[in-house]
Write an enzyme that holds these catalytic residues in place. Structure first.
Site, PDB file in Angstrom:
ATOM      1  N   ARG A 137     -17.971  -2.135  17.958  1.00 55.26           N
ATOM      2  CA  ARG A 137     -17.271  -3.403  17.697  1.00 55.26           C
ATOM      3  C   ARG A 137     -15.939  -3.490  18.435  1.00 55.26           C
ATOM      4  O   ARG A 137     -15.074  -2.622  18.296  1.00 55.26           O
ATOM      5  CB  ARG A 137     -17.031  -3.599  16.192  1.00 55.26           C
ATOM      6  CG  ARG A 137     -16.340  -4.939  15.925  1.00 55.26           C
ATOM      7  CD  ARG A 137     -16.183  -5.285  14.451  1.00 55.26           C
ATOM      8  NE  ARG A 137     -17.446  -5.177  13.780  1.00 55.26           N
ATOM      9  CZ  ARG A 137     -17.650  -4.409  12.730  1.00 55.26           C
ATOM     10  NH1 ARG A 137     -16.677  -3.710  12.218  1.00 55.26           N
ATOM     11  NH2 ARG A 137     -18.840  -4.358  12.177  1.00 55.26           N
ATOM     12  N   CYS A 153     -19.269   2.726   8.700  1.00 53.27           N
ATOM     13  CA  CYS A 153     -18.512   2.018   9.733  1.00 53.27           C
ATOM     14  C   CYS A 153     -17.208   2.773   9.918  1.00 53.27           C
ATOM     15  O   CYS A 153     -16.368   2.801   9.013  1.00 53.27           O
ATOM     16  CB  CYS A 153     -18.247   0.577   9.268  1.00 53.27           C
ATOM     17  SG  CYS A 153     -17.157  -0.337  10.381  1.00 53.27           S
ATOM     18  N   CYS A 202     -16.794  -8.724   5.314  1.00 53.29           N
ATOM     19  CA  CYS A 202     -16.118  -7.451   5.042  1.00 53.29           C
ATOM     20  C   CYS A 202     -14.848  -7.673   4.223  1.00 53.29           C
ATOM     21  O   CYS A 202     -13.960  -8.430   4.625  1.00 53.29           O
ATOM     22  CB  CYS A 202     -15.783  -6.781   6.373  1.00 53.29           C
ATOM     23  SG  CYS A 202     -14.957  -5.213   6.161  1.00 53.29           S
ATOM     24  N   CYS A 228       0.650  -0.092  10.274  1.00 55.08           N
ATOM     25  CA  CYS A 228       0.107  -1.094   9.343  1.00 55.08           C
ATOM     26  C   CYS A 228       1.148  -2.025   8.723  1.00 55.08           C
ATOM     27  O   CYS A 228       2.173  -1.580   8.207  1.00 55.08           O
ATOM     28  CB  CYS A 228      -0.675  -0.394   8.237  1.00 55.08           C
ATOM     29  SG  CYS A 228      -1.594  -1.566   7.213  1.00 55.08           S
ATOM     30  N   CYS A 242       0.707   4.634   6.909  1.00 52.37           N
ATOM     31  CA  CYS A 242       0.107   4.470   8.238  1.00 52.37           C
ATOM     32  C   CYS A 242       1.090   3.733   9.154  1.00 52.37           C
ATOM     33  O   CYS A 242       1.498   2.600   8.842  1.00 52.37           O
ATOM     34  CB  CYS A 242      -1.210   3.695   8.133  1.00 52.37           C
ATOM     35  SG  CYS A 242      -2.321   4.383   6.888  1.00 52.37           S
ATOM     36  N   CYS A 287       0.837  -1.209   0.000  1.00 50.02           N
ATOM     37  CA  CYS A 287       0.000   0.000   0.000  1.00 50.02           C
ATOM     38  C   CYS A 287       0.874   1.262   0.000  1.00 50.02           C
ATOM     39  O   CYS A 287       1.839   1.359   0.761  1.00 50.02           O
ATOM     40  CB  CYS A 287      -0.897  -0.011   1.231  1.00 50.02           C
ATOM     41  SG  CYS A 287      -2.013   1.391   1.297  1.00 50.02           S
ATOM     42  N   CYS A 318     -19.766  -5.571   3.493  1.00 51.74           N
ATOM     43  CA  CYS A 318     -18.997  -4.408   3.934  1.00 51.74           C
ATOM     44  C   CYS A 318     -17.697  -4.409   3.125  1.00 51.74           C
ATOM     45  O   CYS A 318     -17.208  -5.477   2.753  1.00 51.74           O
ATOM     46  CB  CYS A 318     -18.689  -4.525   5.424  1.00 51.74           C
ATOM     47  SG  CYS A 318     -17.623  -3.201   6.045  1.00 51.74           S
TER      48      CYS A 318
HETATM   49  N1  SAM Z   1      -6.565   0.593   3.138  1.00 54.11           N
HETATM   50  C1  SAM Z   1      -7.841   0.838   3.631  1.00 54.11           C
HETATM   51  C2  SAM Z   1      -7.873   1.920   4.682  1.00 54.11           C
HETATM   52  O1  SAM Z   1      -6.881   2.181   5.324  1.00 54.11           O
HETATM   53  O2  SAM Z   1      -8.954   2.503   4.872  1.00 54.11           O
HETATM   54  C3  SAM Z   1      -8.520  -0.404   4.189  1.00 54.11           C
HETATM   55  C4  SAM Z   1      -7.734  -1.408   4.986  1.00 54.11           C
HETATM   56  S1  SAM Z   1      -6.990  -0.838   6.513  1.00 54.11           S
HETATM   57  C5  SAM Z   1      -5.955  -2.176   6.940  1.00 54.11           C
HETATM   58  C6  SAM Z   1      -8.350  -0.805   7.652  1.00 54.11           C
HETATM   59  C7  SAM Z   1      -8.124  -0.375   9.057  1.00 54.11           C
HETATM   60  O3  SAM Z   1      -7.500  -1.408   9.802  1.00 54.11           O
HETATM   61  C8  SAM Z   1      -7.231   0.815   9.326  1.00 54.11           C
HETATM   62  O4  SAM Z   1      -7.869   2.025   9.114  1.00 54.11           O
HETATM   63  C9  SAM Z   1      -6.895   0.639  10.796  1.00 54.11           C
HETATM   64  O5  SAM Z   1      -7.842   1.321  11.590  1.00 54.11           O
HETATM   65  C10 SAM Z   1      -6.992  -0.871  10.997  1.00 54.11           C
HETATM   66  N2  SAM Z   1      -5.666  -1.449  11.255  1.00 54.11           N
HETATM   67  C11 SAM Z   1      -4.693  -1.659  10.343  1.00 54.11           C
HETATM   68  N3  SAM Z   1      -3.594  -2.191  10.908  1.00 54.11           N
HETATM   69  C12 SAM Z   1      -3.855  -2.325  12.233  1.00 54.11           C
HETATM   70  C13 SAM Z   1      -3.112  -2.798  13.334  1.00 54.11           C
HETATM   71  N4  SAM Z   1      -1.858  -3.230  13.197  1.00 54.11           N
HETATM   72  N5  SAM Z   1      -3.697  -2.794  14.555  1.00 54.11           N
HETATM   73  C14 SAM Z   1      -4.971  -2.349  14.691  1.00 54.11           C
HETATM   74  N6  SAM Z   1      -5.724  -1.889  13.675  1.00 54.11           N
HETATM   75  C15 SAM Z   1      -5.186  -1.855  12.454  1.00 54.11           C
HETATM   76  C1  DTB Z   2     -11.376  -2.258  11.535  1.00 56.09           C
HETATM   77  O1  DTB Z   2     -11.685  -1.287  12.245  1.00 56.09           O
HETATM   78  N1  DTB Z   2     -10.527  -3.215  11.897  1.00 56.09           N
HETATM   79  C2  DTB Z   2     -10.336  -4.157  10.825  1.00 56.09           C
HETATM   80  C3  DTB Z   2     -11.325  -3.676   9.757  1.00 56.09           C
HETATM   81  N2  DTB Z   2     -11.846  -2.469  10.320  1.00 56.09           N
HETATM   82  C4  DTB Z   2     -10.924  -3.520   8.369  1.00 56.09           C
HETATM   83  C5  DTB Z   2      -8.941  -4.327  10.422  1.00 56.09           C
HETATM   84  C6  DTB Z   2      -8.038  -4.753  11.553  1.00 56.09           C
HETATM   85  C7  DTB Z   2      -6.705  -5.022  10.994  1.00 56.09           C
HETATM   86  C8  DTB Z   2      -5.760  -5.540  12.024  1.00 56.09           C
HETATM   87  C9  DTB Z   2      -4.407  -5.782  11.489  1.00 56.09           C
HETATM   88  C10 DTB Z   2      -4.309  -6.780  10.388  1.00 56.09           C
HETATM   89  O2  DTB Z   2      -4.883  -7.895  10.482  1.00 56.09           O
HETATM   90  O3  DTB Z   2      -3.605  -6.497   9.423  1.00 56.09           O
HETATM   91 FE1  SF4 Z   3      -2.755   1.185   3.435  1.00 52.38          FE
HETATM   92 FE2  SF4 Z   3      -2.655  -0.027   5.787  1.00 52.38          FE
HETATM   93 FE3  SF4 Z   3      -2.976   2.602   5.674  1.00 52.38          FE
HETATM   94 FE4  SF4 Z   3      -5.005   0.967   4.855  1.00 52.38          FE
HETATM   95  S1  SF4 Z   3      -4.173   1.150   6.932  1.00 52.38           S
HETATM   96  S2  SF4 Z   3      -4.228   2.827   3.841  1.00 52.38           S
HETATM   97  S3  SF4 Z   3      -3.769  -0.724   4.004  1.00 52.38           S
HETATM   98  S4  SF4 Z   3      -1.146   1.455   4.970  1.00 52.38           S
END
Ligand code: SAM
Ligand code: DTB
Ligand code: SF4
Length: 317
Positions: free
Chosen positions: A260, A188, A96, A59, A56, A52, A128
């Site tokens: 949630r 959401c 989702c 992530c 973030c 990506c 979702c």
């Molecule tokens: N790329 C899209 C976005 O950021 O909206 C969708 C996927 S992203 C992985 C969805 C959400 O997962 C993020 O906004 C974040 O709130 C959550 N998330 C991602 N990595 C995480 C982590 N290591 N621990 C907790 N929540 C996480």
């Molecule tokens: C949300 O609030 N939590 C989910 C979903 N929406 C997309 C994602 C959690 C991701 C946790 C880290 C991972 O599995 O990569």
């Molecule tokens: Fe990309 Fe992860 Fe950020 Fe979603 S949370 S925009 S997958 S870097």
């Protein structure tokens, strides 16, 4: 902003109340607006993993961090459909689909995602997706394909946002959420605890969510899942009572929303999860995996819900 939008000071005071008073009030609000024996169960699937362009800081999927994650192209329709059928037979009521995109781009990949939404919807599941930023036309096309919810998290309070992500603005997140709402889909949106945020930043996040009119239908409260190779890998752990406080405050501020208990449950005891359900959490992610990290599997969750006398919403009584 609705006349009832709480101030950051008011939300801070709520978060700092004696824990049991806060939980007691939240439990009352919860029971006035929801069936306290029911838990909404969503299954996540990463339909496009890693690489990506966003940075973030939490992530595993950001191309800016070396996390060792194996990238995967957008899945095919059949694979997604197989996973959705499995999720339904495991008792999930919502499916989702998550993609490691900064934003949706029009073209064949988006068309494939629209086909996925149509196919999952036809299985009788709520749908979702979380695909990054959307413009108004894309939101309308997702709605027309049968998308019920769009997930797009604010992640943290505005004052802390720039310490977490530098490649997009808080207002861009709010703009996508407005596009989702305008198209008539359910919203959401929530956040993550453990990003090094202050108590004020948590209050800011809740105040922002509670100022939306109508409130988001679904509010995920995640706890950071620390990922090796990200700048937040060694962040301080979130104490369980802070999570309970966040859940309880979300419940009081947004009485009719689903709250949630999201990422981070593998690190949480059954006792702490029970306290979260008492405080108004009424939704979880089910299954062995979130997007790229583990989640308590079906047997552990069946034991937990059974012990607490809770039922998955998709289950027949
Ligand atoms: N790329 C899209 C976005 O950021 O909206 C969708 C996927 S992203 C992985 C969805 C959400 O997962 C993020 O906004 C974040 O709130 C959550 N998330 C991602 N990595 C995480 C982590 N290591 N621990 C907790 N929540 C996480
Ligand atoms: C949300 O609030 N939590 C989910 C979903 N929406 C997309 C994602 C959690 C991701 C946790 C880290 C991972 O599995 O990569
Ligand atoms: Fe990309 Fe992860 Fe950020 Fe979603 S949370 S925009 S997958 S870097």
């Amino acid at each position: 902003m609705p006349a009832t939008a709480p101030s950051i000071t008011e939300v801070s005071a709520l978060l700092e109340r004696p824990l049991l008073d806060l939980v007691f009030e939240a439990a009352g609000v919860h029971r006035a607006h929801h069936d306290p024996s029911k838990v909404q169960c969503a299954r996540l699937l990463s339909i496009k993993t890693g690489g990506c362009p966003e940075d973030c800081g939490y992530c595993s999927q950001s191309a800016h961090h070396s996390t060792g994650l194996v990238k995967e192209k957008l899945l095919g329709l059949d694979e997604v459909l197989t996973e959705a059928r499995q999720a339904k037979s495991d008792g999930a009521d919502r499916f989702c689909m998550g993609a490691a995109w900064r934003e949706v781009k029009d073209g064949p990949e988006f068309e494939r995602v629209l086909d996925m939404v149509r196919a999952v919807k036809a299985e009788g599941l709520e749908t979702c997706a979380t695909l990054g930023m959307l413009d108004p036309a894309q939101a309308e096309r997702l709605r027309d394909a049968g998308l019920d919810y769009y997930n797009h998290n604010l992640d943290t309070g505005r004052s802390h946002y720039d310490d977490v992500v530098s490649t997009r603005e808080y207002d861009e997140r709010l703009n996508t959420l407005a596009n989702v709402r305008q198209a008539g889909m359910s919203v959401c949106t929530g956040g993550i605890l453990g990003l090094g945020e202050s108590h004020t930043a948590r209050a800011e996040l809740l105040a922002e969510l509670a100022s939306m009119e109508p409130h988001p239908e679904s509010v995920p409260i995640n706890t950071l899942v620390p990922i090796e190779g990200t700048p937040m890998a060694d962040n301080q752990k979130v104490a369980w009572d802070e999570l309970v406080r966040m859940v309880a405050a979300a419940r009081i501020l947004m009485p009719t929303s689903f709250v949630r208990l999201s990422a981070g449950r593998t690190e949480l005891s059954h006792e702490a999860q029970a306290m979260c359900f008492l405080a108004g959490a009424n939704s979880i992610f089910v299954g062995d995996e979130l997007l790229t990290t583990p989640n308590p599997g079906p047997s552990g969750d069946a034991q937990l819900l059974g012990m607490l006398g809770l039922q998955a919403m998709g289950e027949r009584a």
